[in-house]
Write an enzyme that holds these catalytic residues in place. Structure first.
Site, PDB file in Angstrom:
ATOM      1  N   ALA B  18      -1.668  18.880  85.919  1.00 16.00           N
ATOM      2  CA  ALA B  18      -0.898  18.622  84.696  1.00 16.00           C
ATOM      3  C   ALA B  18      -0.207  19.882  84.188  1.00 16.00           C
ATOM      4  CB  ALA B  18      -1.805  18.038  83.609  1.00 16.00           C
ATOM      5  N   LYS B 102      -0.714  10.538  92.584  1.00 14.70           N
ATOM      6  CA  LYS B 102      -1.096   9.901  93.839  1.00 14.70           C
ATOM      7  C   LYS B 102      -2.499  10.334  94.223  1.00 14.70           C
ATOM      8  CE  LYS B 102      -1.269  12.857  96.172  1.00 14.70           C
ATOM      9  NZ  LYS B 102      -2.080  14.098  96.071  1.00 14.70           N
ATOM     10  N   ARG B 174     -11.803  15.339  94.399  1.00 16.61           N
ATOM     11  CA  ARG B 174     -11.308  14.736  95.644  1.00 16.61           C
ATOM     12  C   ARG B 174     -12.369  14.614  96.744  1.00 16.61           C
ATOM     13  NH1 ARG B 174      -6.024  18.490  95.619  1.00 16.61           N
ATOM     14  NH2 ARG B 174      -7.448  19.699  94.317  1.00 16.61           N
TER      15      ARG B 174
END
Lengths: 362, 362
Positions: B18, B102, B174
């Protein structure tokens, strides 16, 4: 110190590739063209003339004849692959050392017969893969084995494609099942496979699995295919080869710390130099909008063209045997055999609808 | 002619990414940061301060609160993937346009729910894949669609790897099944898959088959994997993604006439320009010792960083809807969905021991 006389090489067959290798024999400081053979005397003579062979070159009108030539130490054999097993064995039995075009055989069983004949007769065999003799290749290996700059290999991707024209796709021996029946896999794929083996320090993969989508011609010869390879400790590779796509030759090897890229690994863009790029611990700037440690290019001067380096290395090994009683070198035939094993496994997987082929025990 | 006022974007979550997108919103001429939200007011405030947000930026201490903000036209959503379906739908229901990081969802079924909510509420959705907005990408597409210079695509190989450090591999969202459960495939693989789709004019492949040798962490999250893709007319592709190998990002697309290579396709080496190489009808000189028509490099100047180009395009589409009553654009969500479909298929193939997955009818 006496200088040994050059190794006398006979060229067995007048294929197009023999023109390039003839030039290389002339360029190599320790080799000379002594003879040339074709199935027709006229063809051999015409080949010798048009390629500027020395006057002294013996012209042979048959392959049998050049095998008997006592002034030939070694033979360069660019015959169609289907003829390798017969003529390489006959050459070995006559005590001739052999520089054999690739693919070395139609399958590893055939190549093992050639190897047995070479061993029984104490002759050197080396395949005609030129690029590994480019001085650049030693630099590639140096980077790949550097635990700081490259780390441990994780994956290597290699491809070689070129666009055969209509005539090639119809008439070239590389699309004929009776001649070079391994097609694009035995020709272009050979190089890509060799590159993955080089990056893996010539360890054989555990498994080979063809990609879906191989293209075969009507006679069943592979025109394009690809495969993924795995090694026991998690290393992977992919290879791709094609006669149907624009000339492209890539190695992309990625390690834990570094990346190696080569864009012209088989035939360098220029004859006099060859480049590659490396990066180590590449990362991004603060906002992830640009790279820190991007790849850098390295250029290696090529004193002799790579094919002449190949001939020089072959002649050196033959000279060791001829002049110093050395034993034939085992490294070169061992990597020929490994390359052929992987070629065979890709072919088997293509034939078996992309079944995973295990290489353990082969 | 009156100039429309900038699109007012709210940043929903203070992820590392961000920071970069906030800068991009500031750089985009048609967008402005209007608000920021975190689950804690203090965190949102501190993020606004440390990223130089305008004084006027509204600080929200909850995601619910920013959804109610009438001075926010659109939301940038960098939340963990597992939260996308909930918050993207809630945003759409509040009439907020959505720039969604994504991978867009954990699977296409979830994404279809998001799409349905966007459609029902007439809001624009676009995913956060920045590189396709780089002016270079238009040049890549131009070359790939040139029937003379490139011809018909035969294969495209794409990879994206980076070396996560110990902390990343232990703690990053992740590698956590409950957060970004698609791991390297959803993150790095997303880009490689998008590249193969772009080269295939966004046609979906017929089949997707994972390579043997995928690496998963103890929680079952993919840390590295690869796959081969096929299309009906013989086109093929390979993708590779990894958190375990040095930073590398490659596209290598080979057509009947030409080859395209990009070595920094996701984040260009430099922020101000981006390069690629092309070759057309490359071949060899007479002795096959050097190239004729070797690859040449092309450089595109980047007026705005690619992520600002992305924000500009998103804000343009939102502006069309807000100011001119246009309908939401369908292209961007359609390629998000296709990318997700291929991600899902690779995951399915990895889970099913490299079974070939058919995409027909999906």
């Amino acid at each position: 110190m006496a200088t040994d006389s050059p190794i006398r090489i006979g060229v067995m067959g007048c294929a197009e590739i023999a023109r390039k290798v003839s030039r290389a024999i002339n360029l190599a400081p320790n080799a000379t063209i002594a003879a040339v053979a074709s199935r027709s005397f006229e063809k051999a003579k015409s080949f010798a003339t048009s390629n500027g062979y020395p006057e002294s070159t013996k012209i042979h009108g048959s392959y049998e004849s050049i095998l008997e030539d006592p002034e030939v130490d070694a033979l360069y054999v660019p015959l169609p692959t289907s003829l390798h097993v017969e003529w390489a064995i006959r050459a070995a039995e006559k005590g001739k050392h052999i520089l054999l075009e690739k693919p070395v055989a139609l399958n590893v069983a055939e190549f093992d017969k050639i190897l047995a004949a070479c061993e029984a007769n104490g002759v050197q065999i080396m395949d005609g893969t030129m690029w590994v003799h480019n001085p650049r290749s030693a630099k590639l290996k140096e980077f790949l084995s550097d635990s700081d700059r490259f780390g441990q290999l994780k994956t290597v991707q290699s491809c070689f494609s070129f666009a055969g024209d209509e005539d090639f796709l119809k008439n070239d021996i590389r699309v004929k099942p009776g001649l070079d029946g391994l097609g694009a896999l035995g020709d272009a794929g050979w190089y890509a496979i060799r590159a993955t083996l080089l990056a893996n320090n010539f360890e054989l993969p555990n498994t080979v699995t063809a990609f879906p989508g191989a293209v075969l011609n009507e006679a069943g010869v592979i025109l394009s295919c690809g495969a993924s390879l795995t090694w026991e400790d998690g290393r992977t590779a992919t290879i791709y080869c094609s006669f149907l796509a624009n000339l492209t030759m890539e190695i992309n090897a990625i390690g834990t710390n570094g990346t190696l890229s080569v864009h012209d690994f088989i035939i360098p863009f220029k004859e006099t130099e060859a480049s590659f790029t490396t990066s180590t611990k590449a990362w991004f700037n603060e906002f992830v909008t640009a790279w820190v440690n991007p790849p850098s290019e390295h250029t290696v001067k090529t004193e002799l063209p790579q094919e002449a380096c190949m001939v020089r290395e072959f002649a050196r090994l033959v000279g060791e045997i001829k002049n110093k009683g050395a034993k034939p070198d085992g490294f070169w035939p061992s990597i020929s055999r490994k390359t052929q094993l992987v070629v065979d496994a890709v072919k088997e997987s293509v034939d078996k609808n992309c079944e995973q082929i295990s290489l353990s025990g082969r």
